[in-house]
Design an enzyme around this catalytic site. Structure first.
Site, PDB file in Angstrom:
ATOM      1  N   THR A  41       0.823  -1.189   0.000  1.00 24.63           N
ATOM      2  CA  THR A  41       0.000   0.000   0.000  1.00 24.63           C
ATOM      3  C   THR A  41       0.862   1.246   0.000  1.00 24.63           C
ATOM      4  O   THR A  41       1.693   1.419   0.891  1.00 24.63           O
ATOM      5  CB  THR A  41      -0.888   0.014   1.259  1.00 24.63           C
ATOM      6  OG1 THR A  41      -1.623  -1.195   1.328  1.00 24.63           O
ATOM      7  CG2 THR A  41      -1.839   1.184   1.221  1.00 24.63           C
ATOM      8  N   LEU A  42       0.666   2.078  -0.983  1.00 28.02           N
ATOM      9  CA  LEU A  42       1.393   3.341  -1.012  1.00 28.02           C
ATOM     10  C   LEU A  42       0.489   4.522  -0.698  1.00 28.02           C
ATOM     11  O   LEU A  42       0.854   5.432   0.022  1.00 28.02           O
ATOM     12  CB  LEU A  42       2.026   3.562  -2.397  1.00 28.02           C
ATOM     13  CG  LEU A  42       3.097   2.561  -2.786  1.00 28.02           C
ATOM     14  CD1 LEU A  42       3.507   2.770  -4.233  1.00 28.02           C
ATOM     15  CD2 LEU A  42       4.300   2.678  -1.882  1.00 28.02           C
TER      16      LEU A  42
END
Lengths: 286, 279
Positions: free
Chosen positions: A62-63
């Site tokens: 997850t960015l």
């Protein structure tokens, strides 16, 4: 992996287009200013595929959050817990879209209620974990059951472990419940910070709702007073939070169980004189 | 138990539907020195007879603290018991860390039983040769469980395992209906008296027995020798006064039955000095 990029110097932010042949898709990332300079040096380093910060494995963690819910506010009253959240799921991007019926509060087991702000898909993943947890707990069939304290600590472990792997569940969670007459209200953030309190809020709620709660919360609120207090907080959030939607749900947890009421809207007031005639005090300007 | 052609392997059934290796493992429990447990609504007491290899050595540790709210007394192969205690401690501490809450005793006992069952169904393993009396407290009150090498577990109001445990069981059977309402001190006294039954005439001293208690508001701990000796003194003197009165009539009948029971139990050695067969 074949990477080529072009830089468009259009104000801020900078746009960089990756052509990732290995996966054959094009994706446009919006990066903070000057990030491309770092990226150039970074690419030149030829990092191994599995490195923690390698570009290929970036797509595995997850960015950024994509569809987010905004604040959740909760408080203890008498022997129970009240929680409120609106039903908006906002997509950030060139087109601002919203889902307007996202239930961001869900009952967990017999004793607890979980409210989440942040990435909706991560919230759904958390619900899957918790469903499995509660299922196995029920399968023991031995009179013991996981209460809000246990669920809260389990969630803390999950969130903290994901954060340690640089792959967080992008949520701020509020966990409330009543078991054996004891009420419990706690929160966990996406980096694993957890604590319990008499009233908690996530996101913008911390800045807008908590001050109101600190002033006006007291030990023996009645149900009506609790709801009024929550509505006051939600109204301020509705006025001031851009992500808020005027469709909220109130949830109540008692010893008997969880009730999530039907969604409704708050009355708002916009007849302020400055709204009606904005140019009144500034003739000649725009 | 006689040797026969179906007892070499734990994974071999006998024609009568028995697993002899498992039954032999339960024999090992019967050969170990006695351990007893009893519970009231709010407290559980564990007691055991101390066994020392020789006069020069210290006695074996048979009572283990597993967590603040759970303790276990073992009878049989002490080494197996130690390994299982370590497993139980691990499970408790992991649960505590994840949920910040004590592991319910019933669940720990089931996990233990499943672990023991595995050893009865693998040809390269052998059953654990130890019986465990698990005492613990959880939301639903005080519990006492017995885990046996076969992988079965039972909940008890009071129980005794090991050599000469029949005498203790008889004593407990007489009294168990009162245990639910007993106070903590009465429960400890009953435990010591039950241990005395297993000693069969040998003088009861605090160096021979170990007592441990767990209860509401009282984490699991082993009572120190001084306290135990005090309790022994209180009823030794009381017993001396009672003896000439009514005890003989009721007692002799029971004792005779108990002695016959224990004699059949382990081949008739009533000689206190020897006992080399006990583990």
């Amino acid at each position: 992996m074949n990477v080529s990029f072009s830089l468009n110097y259009l104000q801020k932010p900078f746009f960089i287009i990756f052509n990732v042949t290995h996966f054959s898709f094009n994706q446009t990332f919006t990066l903070p200013p000057f990030f491309h300079l770092f990226l150039v040096r970074f690419m030149a380093l030829k990092l191994p595929q599995n490195s923690l910060l390698g570009s290929q494995s970036d797509s595995q963690r997850t960015l950024y959050p994509y569809v987010t819910g905004t604040s959740v506010v909760a408080l203890k009253y008498k022997d129970r817990i009240l929680m409120a959240a609106d039903m908006g799921g906002k997509i950030d991007g060139p087109v601002h879209m919203r889902y307007k019926s996202v239930e961001r509060m869900k009952p967990i087991g017999k004793h607890s209620l979980l409210g989440a702000s942040g990435e909706i898909s991560d919230f759904q993943e958390i619900l899957r974990y918790l469903n499995e947890l509660i299922l196995y707990d029920n399968m023991w069939d031995d009179g013991n059951s996981l209460g809000p304290k246990e669920v809260h600590n389990y969630l803390t472990r999950v969130m903290y472990n994901r954060r340690n792997k640089f792959n967080p569940l992008w949520n701020s969670l509020v966990l409330g419940g009543v078991k054996n007459g004891n009420k419990y209200l706690g929160t966990v953030s996406m980096i694993g910070v957890n604590f319990k309190d008499n009233h908690v809020a996530t996101g913008f709620g911390n800045h807008l709702a908590q001050p109101i709660l600190r002033q006006e919360w007291h030990e023996n609120l009645s149900f009506e007073d609790g709801v009024k207090l929550l509505e006051k907080c939600m109204r301020v959030l509705l006025y001031c939070d851009r992500s808020a939607v005027n469709k909220l749900q109130i949830a109540k947890i008692t010893e008997e169980g969880v009730t999530i009421h039907q969604p409704y809207s708050l009355k708002t007031y916009w007849e302020f004189s400055t709204f009606e005639n904005p140019a009144q005090g500034a003739i000649g300007s725009w | 138990m006689f040797r026969n052609q179906y007892d070499t392997d734990v994974t071999t059934w006998s024609p009568a539907g028995r697993l002899f290796q498992v039954e032999y493992a339960m024999e090992a429990v019967k050969q170990g020195s006695a351990a007893i447990g009893l519970r009231s609504k709010t407290h559980v007491v564990l007691g055991c007879v101390n066994k020392a290899n020789s006069e020069l050595s210290s006695h074996q540790k048979k009572i283990f603290e597993v967590d603040d709210h759970i303790g276990v007394a073992i009878a049989g192969l002490t080494a197996d018991g130690r390994v299982l205690s370590r497993y139980m401690r691990n499970e408790c501490i992991n649960y505590s860390f994840t949920y910040e809450s004590p592991l319910p005793v019933g669940r720990l006992v089931v996990q233990l039983a499943d672990k023991a069952q595995v050893c009865t169904q693998r040809s390269w393993k052998r059953p654990y040769g130890v019986g465990l009396l698990v005492a613990g407290l959880d939301e639903s009150g005080a519990h006492l469980y017995y885990n046996c090498p076969s992988g079965n577990y039972f909940e008890y109001q009071a129980f005794a395992i090991g050599s000469r445990s029949q005498a203790a069981k008889t004593y407990l059977e007489r009294r168990f209906e009162n245990f639910t309402g007993s106070s903590r001190d009465d429960l400890v006294k009953d435990a010591i008296m039950a241990i005395r039954e297993t000693l069969q005439g040998e003088t009861l001293k605090s160096s021979i027995c170990t007592i441990a208690v767990v209860g509401a508001g009282e984490p699991f701990h082993v009572l120190d020798q001084g306290t135990v000796q005090q309790i022994i003194d209180t009823f030794e003197t009381a017993a001396e006064q009672e003896d000439p009165a009514t005890e003989p009539d009721a007692a002799t009948g029971q004792e005779a039955a108990a002695e016959q029971g224990t004699a059949a139990d382990h081949g008739g050695s009533t000689d206190e000095g020897a006992a080399p067969m006990d583990i």
